[in-house]
Design a protein around this motif. Sequence first.
Motif, PDB file in Angstrom:
ATOM      1  N   SER A 175      -2.614   8.645  -0.522  1.00  0.00           N
ATOM      2  CA  SER A 175      -2.940   8.434  -1.271  1.00  0.00           C
ATOM      3  C   SER A 175      -3.037   9.786  -1.246  1.00  0.00           C
ATOM      4  CB  SER A 175      -4.367   7.155  -1.609  1.00  0.00           C
ATOM      5  OG  SER A 175      -4.796   7.817  -2.618  1.00  0.00           O
ATOM      6  N   ASP A 194      -8.753  10.261  -8.954  1.00  0.00           N
ATOM      7  CA  ASP A 194      -7.860   9.035  -7.983  1.00  0.00           C
ATOM      8  C   ASP A 194      -7.009   9.224  -8.840  1.00  0.00           C
ATOM      9  OD1 ASP A 194      -6.511   7.211  -7.222  1.00  0.00           O
ATOM     10  OD2 ASP A 194      -8.792   6.797  -6.026  1.00  0.00           O
ATOM     11  N   SER A 195      -5.430   9.564  -9.158  1.00  0.00           N
ATOM     12  CA  SER A 195      -4.629   8.292  -9.974  1.00  0.00           C
ATOM     13  C   SER A 195      -4.698   7.147 -10.020  1.00  0.00           C
ATOM     14  CB  SER A 195      -3.491   9.101  -9.903  1.00  0.00           C
ATOM     15  OG  SER A 195      -2.485   8.840  -8.341  1.00  0.00           O
ATOM     16  N   GLU A 196      -5.383   5.726  -8.420  1.00  0.00           N
ATOM     17  CA  GLU A 196      -3.914   5.335  -8.658  1.00  0.00           C
ATOM     18  C   GLU A 196      -5.834   4.512  -9.448  1.00  0.00           C
ATOM     19  OE1 GLU A 196      -3.468   4.029  -4.887  1.00  0.00           O
ATOM     20  OE2 GLU A 196      -1.364   4.977  -5.102  1.00  0.00           O
ATOM     21  N   CYS A 197      -7.222   5.004  -9.263  1.00  0.00           N
ATOM     22  CA  CYS A 197      -8.459   4.556  -9.334  1.00  0.00           C
ATOM     23  C   CYS A 197      -9.430   5.554 -10.419  1.00  0.00           C
ATOM     24  CB  CYS A 197      -9.231   4.553  -8.063  1.00  0.00           C
ATOM     25  SG  CYS A 197      -8.494   3.136  -6.890  1.00  0.00           S
ATOM     26  N   CYS A 252     -13.569   0.957  -7.848  1.00  0.00           N
ATOM     27  CA  CYS A 252     -12.184   0.257  -7.715  1.00  0.00           C
ATOM     28  C   CYS A 252     -12.269  -0.422  -6.378  1.00  0.00           C
ATOM     29  CB  CYS A 252     -11.703   1.836  -7.874  1.00  0.00           C
ATOM     30  SG  CYS A 252     -10.059   1.880  -7.129  1.00  0.00           S
ATOM     31  N   SER A 259     -10.574   0.959   1.905  1.00  0.00           N
ATOM     32  CA  SER A 259      -9.716   1.963   2.446  1.00  0.00           C
ATOM     33  C   SER A 259     -10.302   2.469   3.081  1.00  0.00           C
ATOM     34  CB  SER A 259      -8.340   2.380   1.653  1.00  0.00           C
ATOM     35  OG  SER A 259      -7.734   1.028   0.813  1.00  0.00           O
ATOM     36  N   HIS A 305       0.665  -1.048   0.073  1.00  0.00           N
ATOM     37  CA  HIS A 305      -0.280  -0.024   0.319  1.00  0.00           C
ATOM     38  C   HIS A 305       1.029   1.803  -0.070  1.00  0.00           C
ATOM     39  CE1 HIS A 305      -3.018  -3.018   1.049  1.00  0.00           C
ATOM     40  NE2 HIS A 305      -3.625  -2.169   1.358  1.00  0.00           N
ATOM     41  N   THR A 306       0.102   2.505  -0.418  1.00  0.00           N
ATOM     42  CA  THR A 306       0.902   3.813  -0.269  1.00  0.00           C
ATOM     43  C   THR A 306       0.115   4.525   0.495  1.00  0.00           C
ATOM     44  OG1 THR A 306       0.307   4.381  -2.776  1.00  0.00           O
ATOM     45  CG2 THR A 306       2.779   3.017  -2.602  1.00  0.00           C
ATOM     46  N   ARG A 351      -9.963   0.536  -3.376  1.00  0.00           N
ATOM     47  CA  ARG A 351     -10.276   1.924  -2.392  1.00  0.00           C
ATOM     48  C   ARG A 351     -11.167   1.582  -1.655  1.00  0.00           C
ATOM     49  NH1 ARG A 351     -11.571   6.800  -6.502  1.00  0.00           N
ATOM     50  NH2 ARG A 351     -13.028   5.363  -7.125  1.00  0.00           N
TER      51      ARG A 351
END
Length: 235
Positions: free
Chosen positions: A178, A194-197, A221, A227, A175-176, A224
């Motif tokens: 966000s 959201d750059s990851e989703c 996503c 989390s 995990h990172t 997400r």
Amino acid sequence: MKNRALIFLLILMIATVFTSACKNDDEPSPELLRGSWTRTFTNDETYHAQLNLKETSWEWIILDTLLAHTNSFGKMELTGNQLRWFDNPDCDNDGRYTWTVSNNKLTLVVVGDPCQARVTGMTGTWDRLDTTAMHLLSDSWAKTMTIENMDYAVKLTMNTAGELLWEMIDPIPGHTNSEVSYTVLDNTIVIYNDSECGGNGYFRFEISGNTLSITTIKDSCPPRSPSFTGTWTKL
């Protein structure tokens, strides 16, 4: 001669002040335009959108879970009371609109735009974003996540500028942290940018004392939701 020079200087100063005042009256302040605006559309269907106007760019955010509508974005150029939209992936050509702001309402009138979807999405009267709910959420919150039978503490921080930061208090493998954008419609948190989703996330929230409860309404996503949802405690 000395008195004449003083009189001439005084007249020149008055004329300069008067000219500046007239110029300011003719050219509306860009600060009136910038910020976030919301609007309810009632054409074939009823839905809500938010328009974020920044220094040189804009974002059009869909606030409902409708598959037929997606976010849109681009750049903008401001000249007096005219706006030019450009670099919009959804529309090949530029669009030009006039704008006025009065009593926390923004009115956009199309001057020329070959992109009918943008005309529909932009033209009309927008209300200044009501940030009451965002003020309630604007704080730091913590919860414990259980992943593969291990507990990890995480932190959620939101502010009234629409910035949301999810970060780990305990390092979590894979995990990172966000950082995304968010807004609120009634009791729904809408997450975007959201750059990851891909796509927006829609979550229902409830605040009771120092507790924030979040549940998923719709989110495409999978990483997400676990989390973000759950019970958070104000720090």
